[in-house]
Enzyme design. Structure first.
Site, PDB file in Angstrom:
ATOM      1  N   GLU A 126      -9.614   6.986   1.804  1.00 50.43           N
ATOM      2  CA  GLU A 126      -9.892   5.544   1.795  1.00 50.43           C
ATOM      3  C   GLU A 126      -9.750   4.974   0.385  1.00 50.43           C
ATOM      4  O   GLU A 126      -9.309   3.825   0.215  1.00 50.43           O
ATOM      5  CB  GLU A 126     -11.290   5.269   2.354  1.00 50.43           C
ATOM      6  CG  GLU A 126     -11.576   5.876   3.724  1.00 50.43           C
ATOM      7  CD  GLU A 126     -10.458   5.668   4.728  1.00 50.43           C
ATOM      8  OE1 GLU A 126      -9.892   4.559   4.784  1.00 50.43           O
ATOM      9  OE2 GLU A 126     -10.136   6.612   5.462  1.00 50.43           O
ATOM     10  N   TYR A 161       0.606   9.866   9.820  1.00 50.57           N
ATOM     11  CA  TYR A 161       0.005  10.424   8.608  1.00 50.57           C
ATOM     12  C   TYR A 161       0.864  11.543   8.021  1.00 50.57           C
ATOM     13  O   TYR A 161       1.319  11.457   6.877  1.00 50.57           O
ATOM     14  CB  TYR A 161      -1.387  10.983   8.923  1.00 50.57           C
ATOM     15  CG  TYR A 161      -2.406   9.943   9.306  1.00 50.57           C
ATOM     16  CD1 TYR A 161      -3.388   9.544   8.417  1.00 50.57           C
ATOM     17  CD2 TYR A 161      -2.403   9.358  10.572  1.00 50.57           C
ATOM     18  CE1 TYR A 161      -4.340   8.598   8.763  1.00 50.57           C
ATOM     19  CE2 TYR A 161      -3.335   8.411  10.931  1.00 50.57           C
ATOM     20  CZ  TYR A 161      -4.308   8.034  10.026  1.00 50.57           C
ATOM     21  OH  TYR A 161      -5.234   7.083  10.374  1.00 50.57           O
TER      22      TYR A 161
END
Length: 541
Positions: free
Chosen positions: A178, A266
């Site tokens: 994040e 991803y």
């Protein structure tokens, strides 16, 4: 907008509310152009009852206590999906010069102990690679187990599910991921959800550069090996021709972009970015390019061609070599071919951590099983979490195992695993279920009685219902359903209802009168197929 009764929080004291905008959900929160192509600043005024702390993904905030009014302002342009709100029984503690952690009072001490001083270390490493952190503060709020994903990169205020607090290495990776989004995704955003890899693939690459700087290459290679294993597992289950394995996915009308949140976004995205970095010869040269890319495009939205054109213009010698057209590794093929990545990273620097996993797995899966003594001497409590989950995932892939093997595995490791974190325990319990190993079934019940999050319930219910243990699953569900969020309850009902016609007889004396009817007509979609269970994807937006 997720409204929670007090019973669905850890403290059981006050109600709780949070929003989850990714990918196209904030249109139900406020009127907006709900597309990542459009960015704007925002302000908000929120009135809340006394004792309710309100937070938003904003750079500035004030609180008028007499009126119970919070005012927020985000001074930088963001896409709609990054506007986020949370309110509940939350208190905070500073964990660094520009970071604080928010959590329910009963969770705050744990959050402080896990993260104090760490976030600043990760931010400093990221800044050394990709330039200044532009959002001012980097705060974290831990949400109840009903939070539908693992983490969300809302600017200035990362949302993370509290359940991950017990799994230190997963917590580290999730927060660093994040942090990386502060540059890749938040500052520079994919203009269309059909190119979500521009956010997730770059953030995953940046995450691994940060972990290499702070924890070393071996740890990064171990975590990468674990994720690529999961990617190949998903590939095997979905098929190499599945269109969702493209980096440039075609979104059909009416399809929710969140359905494309998979490991290809991803890990295949990461592999392409890693390949670009290898073309430069030195990852530090690629870091310099990414700094320039962020500086050029910050606060805007881009398409893949923007990234690739910038890359070739930054490295004119590569442009002269026509690297974009290299046979078998063409950029166009990376973007639009189905199947696995065209190239994968060299993970040999992680061999000190991955080799013991491979050796132990081989001892347990080579017939005849005459190496139990050697295998049983391995103390898993001395391993890293990612080593243990990599070992257990590979046993899961090989299940069902011969009965003698699962029996010996339980004798050797079951008591060790009991004391480990939930990421490890759920994998052992899935092995128990997939092998119908009845002596350890009571541990499955105990685990599900104490879990309220999607990532630790859905995979077990899917496995229970795939095999011979559906009645066992139904019994646990009826006992625990009232502690589950209605959305999760409905998903589990859908899993349980598959193939049931009619429902098996249930001891109704154990079921409360407000037990909702099983959802028989609403057959579960691919979202609850074991092929893409949340445990495999471990989604961090």
């Amino acid at each position: 907008i997720w409204w929670l009764d007090p019973e669905l929080t850890y403290g059981n004291a006050k109600p709780f509310v949070f929003t989850q905008g990714h990918s196209v959900c904030n249109r139900s929160f406020f009127p907006c152009f709900d597309t990542p192509a459009v960015k704007c600043t925002y302000s908000a005024t929120v009135k809340a009852p006394a004792g309710m702390q309100v937070l938003m993904s904003a750079t500035q905030s004030t609180f008028l206590e007499e009126q119970g009014v919070y005012q927020f302002y985000m001074e930088y342009p963001v896409p709609a999906y990054l506007v986020a709100l949370v309110a509940g029984d939350l208190i905070h503690a500073d964990i660094g010069p520009r970071s604080r952690v928010w959590a329910e009072p009963c969770l705050l001490p744990t959050a402080i102990s896990k993260l104090s001083g760490m976030v600043e270390r990760w931010l400093a490493a990221a800044e050394s690679l990709y330039g200044p952190y532009i959002w001012g503060r980097y705060d974290i709020v831990f949400l109840p187990p009903s939070f539908p994903i693992v983490a969300m990169e809302n600017p200035c205020l990362t949302f993370i599910i509290s359940s991950i607090l017990e799994s230190d290495e997963f917590l580290i990776i999730d927060v660093i991921h994040e942090v990386a989004h502060s540059w890749f995704g938040n500052a520079v955003t994919n203009a269309t959800w059909e190119e979500m890899w521009l956010s997730e693939g770059l953030a995953t690459y940046a995450q691994r550069r940060i972990t290499t700087e702070t924890y070393g290459a071996a740890f990064t290679c171990l975590e990468t090996a674990f994720r690529l294993d999961a990617l190949h597992r998903q590939m095997k289950l979905l098929g190499e021709d599945n269109p969702v394995s493209k980096l440039q996915v075609k979104l059909e009308p009416g399809v929710n972009p969140s359905n494309l949140m998979n490991l290809f976004t991803y890990e295949k995205g990461y592999c392409f970015v890693y390949y670009l970095s290898q073309l430069c010869g030195d990852p530090r040269h690629f870091d310099s390019f990414l700094r320039a890319y962020i500086e050029k495009y910050k606060f805007t939205s881009v398409v893949a061609q923007d990234l690739l054109d910038s890359f070739l213009n930054f490295f004119p010698e590569l442009k002269e070599q026509c690297v974009e057209s290299k046979a078998g590794l063409e950029f166009e093929r990376w973007l639009n071919a189905t199947g696995p990545p065209l190239a994968e990273p060299d993970l040999s620097q992680g061999s000190s951590l991955t080799r013991p996993v491979e050796m132990l797995f081989k001892l347990w899966t080579t017939e005849p099983l005459d190496s139990v003594a050697a295998a049983s001497s391995v103390d898993l409590t001395k391993w890293r979490t990612f080593q243990t989950v990599l070992f257990l995932d590979r046993l899961l892939d090989g299940s069902p195992l011969p009965h003698e093997v699962i029996k010996k595995l339980s004798e050797c490791y079951s008591s060790q695993l009991d004391s480990m974190n939930a990421e490890i325990r759920i994998r052992w319990l899935q092995i128990v279920v997939r092998n119908d190993y009845y002596p350890d079934l009571y541990k499955v019940r105990r685990f599900l009685e104490n879990q309220m999050s999607r990532m630790y319930t859905i995979p077990l219910y899917e496995d229970l219902c795939t095999g011979t243990l559906k009645s066992f699953a139904l019994e646990i569900f009826y006992q625990t359903q009232n502690q589950l969020h209605p959305n999760l309850r409905k998903t589990i009902q859908q899993i349980l209802s598959q193939g049931l016609n009619p429902l098996p007889a249930i001891d109704t004396t154990a079921v409360t009168t407000d037990t909702p009817a099983m959802v028989l007509e609403d057959k579960v979609s691919e979202a609850t197929n074991g092929a893409i269970s949340l445990r495999d994807v471990n989604v961090s937006a």
